[in-house]
Design a protein around this motif. Sequence first.
Motif, PDB file in Angstrom:
ATOM      1  N   PHE A  88       0.525  -1.575  -0.324  1.00 19.83           N
ATOM      2  CA  PHE A  88      -0.484   0.074   0.213  1.00 19.83           C
ATOM      3  C   PHE A  88       0.734   1.045   0.638  1.00 19.83           C
ATOM      4  CE2 PHE A  88      -2.155   3.067   2.567  1.00 19.83           C
ATOM      5  CZ  PHE A  88      -3.097   3.336   2.191  1.00 19.83           C
ATOM      6  N   GLY A  89       0.824   2.004  -0.757  1.00 20.27           N
ATOM      7  CA  GLY A  89       1.289   3.973  -1.228  1.00 20.27           C
ATOM      8  C   GLY A  89       3.174   2.974  -1.265  1.00 20.27           C
ATOM      9  N   GLY A  90       2.884   2.182  -1.930  1.00 21.37           N
ATOM     10  CA  GLY A  90       4.261   2.006  -1.842  1.00 21.37           C
ATOM     11  C   GLY A  90       5.602   0.671  -1.075  1.00 21.37           C
ATOM     12  N   GLU A  91       4.581   0.698  -0.322  1.00 18.55           N
ATOM     13  CA  GLU A  91       5.186   0.162   0.960  1.00 18.55           C
ATOM     14  C   GLU A  91       4.521  -1.878   1.388  1.00 18.55           C
ATOM     15  OE1 GLU A  91       5.274   2.117   4.495  1.00 18.55           O
ATOM     16  OE2 GLU A  91       6.402   4.294   3.073  1.00 18.55           O
ATOM     17  N   THR A  92       5.350  -1.620   1.315  1.00 20.70           N
ATOM     18  CA  THR A  92       4.879  -3.816   2.232  1.00 20.70           C
ATOM     19  C   THR A  92       5.024  -3.538   3.025  1.00 20.70           C
ATOM     20  OG1 THR A  92       6.893  -4.595   0.503  1.00 20.70           O
ATOM     21  CG2 THR A  92       5.996  -6.005   2.208  1.00 20.70           C
ATOM     22  N   LEU A  93       3.220  -3.955   3.174  1.00 26.58           N
ATOM     23  CA  LEU A  93       3.110  -3.704   5.257  1.00 26.58           C
ATOM     24  C   LEU A  93       3.792  -4.895   6.167  1.00 26.58           C
ATOM     25  CD1 LEU A  93      -1.106  -2.562   4.189  1.00 26.58           C
ATOM     26  CD2 LEU A  93       1.605  -1.196   4.218  1.00 26.58           C
ATOM     27  N   ARG A  94       3.408  -4.617   7.010  1.00 27.60           N
ATOM     28  CA  ARG A  94       3.267  -6.449   7.616  1.00 27.60           C
ATOM     29  C   ARG A  94       2.142  -6.278   8.946  1.00 27.60           C
ATOM     30  NH1 ARG A  94       6.103  -5.463  12.824  1.00 27.60           N
ATOM     31  NH2 ARG A  94       6.273  -3.812  13.188  1.00 27.60           N
ATOM     32  N   GLU A  95       1.530  -7.202   9.178  1.00 31.60           N
ATOM     33  CA  GLU A  95       0.692  -7.033  10.522  1.00 31.60           C
ATOM     34  C   GLU A  95       1.355  -6.566  11.286  1.00 31.60           C
ATOM     35  OE1 GLU A  95      -3.124  -9.397  11.515  1.00 31.60           O
ATOM     36  OE2 GLU A  95      -1.483 -11.156  10.037  1.00 31.60           O
ATOM     37  N   GLU A  96       0.935  -5.683  12.344  1.00 29.82           N
ATOM     38  CA  GLU A  96       1.547  -5.119  13.676  1.00 29.82           C
ATOM     39  C   GLU A  96       1.044  -5.602  14.998  1.00 29.82           C
ATOM     40  OE1 GLU A  96       3.202  -0.512  12.488  1.00 29.82           O
ATOM     41  OE2 GLU A  96       1.083  -0.775  13.138  1.00 29.82           O
ATOM     42  N   LYS A  97       2.209  -5.848  16.292  1.00 32.07           N
ATOM     43  CA  LYS A  97       1.741  -6.265  17.703  1.00 32.07           C
ATOM     44  C   LYS A  97       0.777  -5.058  17.678  1.00 32.07           C
ATOM     45  CE  LYS A  97       2.779  -7.349  21.411  1.00 32.07           C
ATOM     46  NZ  LYS A  97       4.645  -7.463  22.633  1.00 32.07           N
ATOM     47  N   HIS A  98      -0.666  -5.370  17.842  1.00 34.29           N
ATOM     48  CA  HIS A  98      -2.146  -4.438  18.998  1.00 34.29           C
ATOM     49  C   HIS A  98      -1.246  -3.673  19.920  1.00 34.29           C
ATOM     50  CE1 HIS A  98      -5.649  -5.442  16.446  1.00 34.29           C
ATOM     51  NE2 HIS A  98      -4.492  -4.878  15.859  1.00 34.29           N
ATOM     52  N   ARG A  99      -0.807  -2.376  20.283  1.00 32.91           N
ATOM     53  CA  ARG A  99      -1.103  -1.686  21.445  1.00 32.91           C
ATOM     54  C   ARG A  99      -1.621  -0.779  22.010  1.00 32.91           C
ATOM     55  NH1 ARG A  99       4.855  -3.217  23.334  1.00 32.91           N
ATOM     56  NH2 ARG A  99       5.777  -3.713  21.555  1.00 32.91           N
ATOM     57  N   TYR A 100      -1.672  -0.652  22.961  1.00 29.19           N
ATOM     58  CA  TYR A 100      -2.587  -0.618  23.664  1.00 29.19           C
ATOM     59  C   TYR A 100      -2.089   0.845  25.072  1.00 29.19           C
ATOM     60  CZ  TYR A 100      -5.591  -3.422  21.732  1.00 29.19           C
ATOM     61  OH  TYR A 100      -6.069  -5.141  20.573  1.00 29.19           O
ATOM     62  N   LEU A 101      -2.518   2.412  25.056  1.00 30.31           N
ATOM     63  CA  LEU A 101      -1.326   2.787  25.562  1.00 30.31           C
ATOM     64  C   LEU A 101      -2.035   3.746  26.402  1.00 30.31           C
ATOM     65  CD1 LEU A 101       2.084   4.294  25.096  1.00 30.31           C
ATOM     66  CD2 LEU A 101      -0.118   6.062  25.799  1.00 30.31           C
ATOM     67  N   LEU A 102      -2.285   4.156  27.321  1.00 26.04           N
ATOM     68  CA  LEU A 102      -3.094   5.308  27.981  1.00 26.04           C
ATOM     69  C   LEU A 102      -1.868   6.600  27.820  1.00 26.04           C
ATOM     70  CD1 LEU A 102      -5.736   5.538  29.137  1.00 26.04           C
ATOM     71  CD2 LEU A 102      -4.613   5.333  31.604  1.00 26.04           C
ATOM     72  N   LEU A 103      -2.419   7.860  27.858  1.00 26.02           N
ATOM     73  CA  LEU A 103      -1.868   8.828  28.647  1.00 26.02           C
ATOM     74  C   LEU A 103      -2.565   9.745  29.919  1.00 26.02           C
ATOM     75  CD1 LEU A 103       0.422  11.137  28.541  1.00 26.02           C
ATOM     76  CD2 LEU A 103      -0.859  11.875  26.126  1.00 26.02           C
ATOM     77  N   ASN A 104      -2.637   9.933  30.378  1.00 25.28           N
ATOM     78  CA  ASN A 104      -2.340  11.429  31.482  1.00 25.28           C
ATOM     79  C   ASN A 104      -2.534  12.784  30.511  1.00 25.28           C
ATOM     80  OD1 ASN A 104      -4.045  12.945  33.570  1.00 25.28           O
ATOM     81  ND2 ASN A 104      -2.813  11.968  34.858  1.00 25.28           N
ATOM     82  N   LYS A 105      -3.254  12.789  29.868  1.00 29.23           N
ATOM     83  CA  LYS A 105      -2.606  14.195  29.355  1.00 29.23           C
ATOM     84  C   LYS A 105      -2.754  15.792  30.027  1.00 29.23           C
ATOM     85  CE  LYS A 105      -4.447  17.427  25.055  1.00 29.23           C
ATOM     86  NZ  LYS A 105      -4.376  18.659  26.127  1.00 29.23           N
ATOM     87  N   PRO A 106      -1.379  16.691  29.645  1.00 32.02           N
ATOM     88  CA  PRO A 106      -1.388  17.642  30.386  1.00 32.02           C
ATOM     89  C   PRO A 106      -1.746  18.712  28.991  1.00 32.02           C
ATOM     90  CG  PRO A 106       0.707  16.848  29.029  1.00 32.02           C
ATOM     91  CD  PRO A 106      -0.319  16.329  29.018  1.00 32.02           C
ATOM     92  N   LYS A 107      -2.120  19.531  29.932  1.00 33.12           N
ATOM     93  CA  LYS A 107      -3.321  20.960  29.003  1.00 33.12           C
ATOM     94  C   LYS A 107      -2.073  21.377  28.487  1.00 33.12           C
ATOM     95  CE  LYS A 107      -4.863  25.488  30.213  1.00 33.12           C
ATOM     96  NZ  LYS A 107      -5.267  26.819  30.845  1.00 33.12           N
ATOM     97  N   GLY A 108      -2.606  21.960  26.849  1.00 32.50           N
ATOM     98  CA  GLY A 108      -1.225  22.808  26.037  1.00 32.50           C
ATOM     99  C   GLY A 108      -0.953  22.026  25.058  1.00 32.50           C
ATOM    100  N   TYR A 109      -1.537  20.485  24.765  1.00 35.32           N
ATOM    101  CA  TYR A 109      -0.653  19.551  23.293  1.00 35.32           C
ATOM    102  C   TYR A 109      -2.651  19.262  22.731  1.00 35.32           C
ATOM    103  CZ  TYR A 109       3.144  18.649  25.485  1.00 35.32           C
ATOM    104  OH  TYR A 109       4.878  18.466  26.183  1.00 35.32           O
ATOM    105  N   LEU A 110      -2.443  19.546  21.892  1.00 35.63           N
ATOM    106  CA  LEU A 110      -3.461  19.657  19.824  1.00 35.63           C
ATOM    107  C   LEU A 110      -3.576  17.850  20.499  1.00 35.63           C
ATOM    108  CD1 LEU A 110      -2.843  21.801  17.661  1.00 35.63           C
ATOM    109  CD2 LEU A 110      -4.107  22.018  19.397  1.00 35.63           C
ATOM    110  N   THR A 111      -4.818  17.433  20.259  1.00 37.10           N
ATOM    111  CA  THR A 111      -5.026  16.433  19.829  1.00 37.10           C
ATOM    112  C   THR A 111      -5.302  15.516  18.903  1.00 37.10           C
ATOM    113  OG1 THR A 111      -6.626  14.975  21.977  1.00 37.10           O
ATOM    114  CG2 THR A 111      -6.391  13.803  20.732  1.00 37.10           C
ATOM    115  N   THR A 112      -3.890  15.649  17.887  1.00 40.06           N
ATOM    116  CA  THR A 112      -3.974  15.084  16.770  1.00 40.06           C
ATOM    117  C   THR A 112      -2.472  14.643  16.568  1.00 40.06           C
ATOM    118  OG1 THR A 112      -3.927  16.269  14.073  1.00 40.06           O
ATOM    119  CG2 THR A 112      -3.019  17.243  16.083  1.00 40.06           C
TER     120      THR A 112
END
Length: 274
Positions: A88-112
């Motif tokens: 896809f998009g000229g790159e060979t893909l591989r199934e990634e290991k699923h990751r699940y991460l929890l962040l305690n977001k501070p003020k002043g950061y965009l969620t993007t």
Amino acid sequence: MKKRKERYSKEKQTGPSKKRTFRKVSKKNFPAAEKTTEGIRLNKYLANAGVASRRAADQLIESGAVKINGKVVTRLGTKVLPGDKVEFGGETLREEKHRYLLLNKPKGYLTTSDDPFNRRTVMHLVEKACPERIYPVGRLDRNTMGLLLFTNDGELAKKLMHPKHNVKKIYHVYLDKNLTKNDMLRIAEGLELEDGKIIPDSIAYVAGADDKKQIGIELHSGKNRIVRRIFEHLGYQVIKLDRVFLAGLTKKDLPRGKWRFLTQKEINMLKRLG
């Protein structure tokens, strides 16, 4: 009648016919069934590789943007077998290991995941967490703090963001003035905002606070800036906003600006939601 009598007479002389017996057939008499590998649907493979959700992956497939073993594939439901090369998009893909991460977001950061103006985003806080590409599930506005989940599991992310699953979120709200009892009742009964009526699951004053400026509110809506808009609608200004509970996850032992991977128990809990 005569034939029946003759048959009866014959049976009486010779005795009843013997019962049929069947030889027990052993499994050894049959060759083992040939094992087949079913593979994985292409849209799921793309989702596992972090490319897109399954629905978005279907659109990519139909547009001819995906190749298997060098050939463009446009048929939905196509299976990827072990050893297949998916591009896809000229790159060979591989199934990634699923990751699940929890962040305690501070003020002043965009969620993007990307900002054209090079402002600070939540991705800067988790960029060294793992080699897999992870993305925030939902969003918190720039000045809102608290729990934000990241994953490359597109199916789970879609599930957590869909309102029908009633994912529980609790916010600690700090207002510029005391919230009157009358206004609290109005919020509890539901407010008609510009994009429809919103009814919180529950609302209460924060126990132990010295005033009535601190409010706890529980919602499952994912509408943009919904908590701030609820209080602004009644003439209050939200000074500080902190998401303290998300789908069974809390901020316990997670300082502001820090992240941690979910435990397997927590992952299983999220997958059982809805």
